[in-house]
Design an enzyme around this catalytic site. Sequence first.
Site, PDB file in Angstrom:
ATOM      1  CE  LYS A   1       7.230 -47.861  69.644  1.00  0.00           C
ATOM      2  NZ  LYS A   1       8.672 -47.404  69.709  1.00  0.00           N
TER       3      LYS A   1
ATOM      4  CG  ASP B   1       9.531 -45.729  66.734  1.00  0.00           C
ATOM      5  OD1 ASP B   1       9.676 -44.929  65.935  1.00  0.00           O
ATOM      6  OD2 ASP B   1       9.473 -45.768  67.950  1.00  0.00           O
TER       7      ASP B   1
ATOM      8  CE  LYS C   1      10.159 -41.847  67.891  1.00  0.00           C
ATOM      9  NZ  LYS C   1      10.334 -43.248  68.545  1.00  0.00           N
TER      10      LYS C   1
ATOM     11  CG  ASP D   1      21.054 -38.007  58.641  1.00  0.00           C
ATOM     12  OD1 ASP D   1      21.476 -36.959  57.884  1.00  0.00           O
ATOM     13  OD2 ASP D   1      21.698 -38.739  59.146  1.00  0.00           O
TER      14      ASP D   1
ATOM     15  CB  THR E   1       3.788 -38.265  72.737  1.00  0.00           C
ATOM     16  OG1 THR E   1       4.563 -39.307  73.030  1.00  0.00           O
ATOM     17  CG2 THR E   1       2.863 -38.392  71.642  1.00  0.00           C
TER      18      THR E   1
ATOM     19  NE  ARG F   1       7.554 -45.563  79.549  1.00  0.00           N
ATOM     20  CZ  ARG F   1       8.334 -44.443  79.483  1.00  0.00           C
ATOM     21  NH1 ARG F   1       9.087 -44.151  80.366  1.00  0.00           N
ATOM     22  NH2 ARG F   1       7.411 -43.733  78.677  1.00  0.00           N
TER      23      ARG F   1
HETATM   24  O1  LIG Z   1       7.537 -43.134  67.261  1.00  0.00           O
HETATM   25  C1  LIG Z   1       6.901 -43.642  68.435  1.00  0.00           C
HETATM   26  O2  LIG Z   1       6.461 -44.585  68.399  1.00  0.00           O
HETATM   27  C2  LIG Z   1       6.802 -42.422  69.307  1.00  0.00           C
HETATM   28  C3  LIG Z   1       6.732 -41.294  69.250  1.00  0.00           C
HETATM   29  C4  LIG Z   1       6.517 -40.483  70.332  1.00  0.00           C
HETATM   30  O3  LIG Z   1       6.161 -39.172  69.718  1.00  0.00           O
HETATM   31  N1  LIG Z   1       6.313 -40.698  71.287  1.00  0.00           N
HETATM   32  C5  LIG Z   1       6.508 -42.092  71.945  1.00  0.00           C
HETATM   33  O4  LIG Z   1       6.429 -42.249  72.898  1.00  0.00           O
HETATM   34  N2  LIG Z   1       6.889 -42.881  70.876  1.00  0.00           N
HETATM   35  C6  LIG Z   1       7.181 -44.377  71.135  1.00  0.00           C
HETATM   36  O5  LIG Z   1       6.052 -44.947  71.915  1.00  0.00           O
HETATM   37  C7  LIG Z   1       6.654 -45.736  72.817  1.00  0.00           C
HETATM   38  C8  LIG Z   1       5.622 -45.195  74.190  1.00  0.00           C
HETATM   39  O6  LIG Z   1       6.028 -46.018  75.309  1.00  0.00           O
HETATM   40  P1  LIG Z   1       5.365 -45.866  76.435  1.00  0.00           P
HETATM   41  O7  LIG Z   1       5.582 -44.508  76.982  1.00  0.00           O
HETATM   42  O8  LIG Z   1       6.009 -46.803  77.614  1.00  0.00           O
HETATM   43  O9  LIG Z   1       3.967 -46.156  76.644  1.00  0.00           O
HETATM   44  C9  LIG Z   1       8.165 -45.661  72.956  1.00  0.00           C
HETATM   45  O10 LIG Z   1       8.648 -46.887  72.385  1.00  0.00           O
HETATM   46  C10 LIG Z   1       8.320 -44.302  72.420  1.00  0.00           C
HETATM   47  O11 LIG Z   1       9.478 -44.529  71.784  1.00  0.00           O
END
Ligand SMILES: O=C(O)c1cc(=O)[nH]c(=O)n1[C@@H]1O[C@H](COP(=O)(O)O)[C@@H](O)[C@H]1O
Length: 239
Positions: free
Chosen positions: A33, A60, A62, A65, A124, A216
């Site tokens: 991603k 991604d 997001k 707009d 999330t 992470r």
């Molecule tokens: O669209 C996403 O991927 C995304 C949506 C969401 O609601 N929450 C979310 O954490 N993400 C993405 O998912 C990844 C989660 O990363 P970690 O929290 O490091 O596992 C990050 O790159 C966020 O930008």
Amino acid sequence: MNAEDRVIVALDVPDERSAIELVERLEQVSFWKVGLELFTSTGPKILELLKSRQKRIFLDLKFHDIPNTVAGACRAASRYGVDLLTIHATSGKEALKAATEAVQVGASSAGVKPPKLIAITLLTSISSRQLAFDLKIPLELPEYVLEMLLMAQETGLDGVVCSPQEVAQLRQTCEKDFLLVCPGVRPTWAAAKDQARSLTPAQAIAAGADYLVIGRPITESDNPELAWKKICEELAAIS
Ligand SMILES: O=C(O)c1cc(=O)[nH]c(=O)n1[C@@H]1O[C@H](COP(=O)(O)O)[C@@H](O)[C@H]1O
């Protein structure tokens, strides 16, 4: 599909050099991603680098707009030939419809396959408490997420991003081929950090997620290869 092909690793690093270093270290990872940090830093060059290594790409960005602007952005992004692309459901019905059409137009103008367009239901990192008290949404969290999914389904999107905690409920409502993509996934050995609605990889897949997005716990680990291996083993054990 193998369980490990369902894991998308979030390449949340500051620059091209760190990105390539990680991709080369984790050569078994087939789906990456590229999000706001890396794309803002490198631009589309990172997509070419991943494609030249035969990787699948979740772009991604997001988008959020007005309809005309998200349509333009989706047209442009769809020319890159990526596999998944995100827009916020809260852009509204008209924007979601315009984005759905724009994705087809952009991809066909470049002669590539259109990406699957998926909508963010509720980030999330947002808890029930924040939804009620900060965002002032007068719905229970699962109900709000369901409403966002229904809007995405009605406007022709290919799926949604949701937390693993909502997947089982959403899976009962949506079409079988409607994609449910889950970030906020945390193995028991990893820190939650800013994720508010997590489950483990095995729990998320068992609940019905099509793809897991994990960053992470792998990328900030002292040993990313081992972290990846442990996640694959956890998933293999349930498949
Ligand atoms: O669209 C996403 O991927 C995304 C949506 C969401 O609601 N929450 C979310 O954490 N993400 C993405 O998912 C990844 C989660 O990363 P970690 O929290 O490091 O596992 C990050 O790159 C966020 O930008």
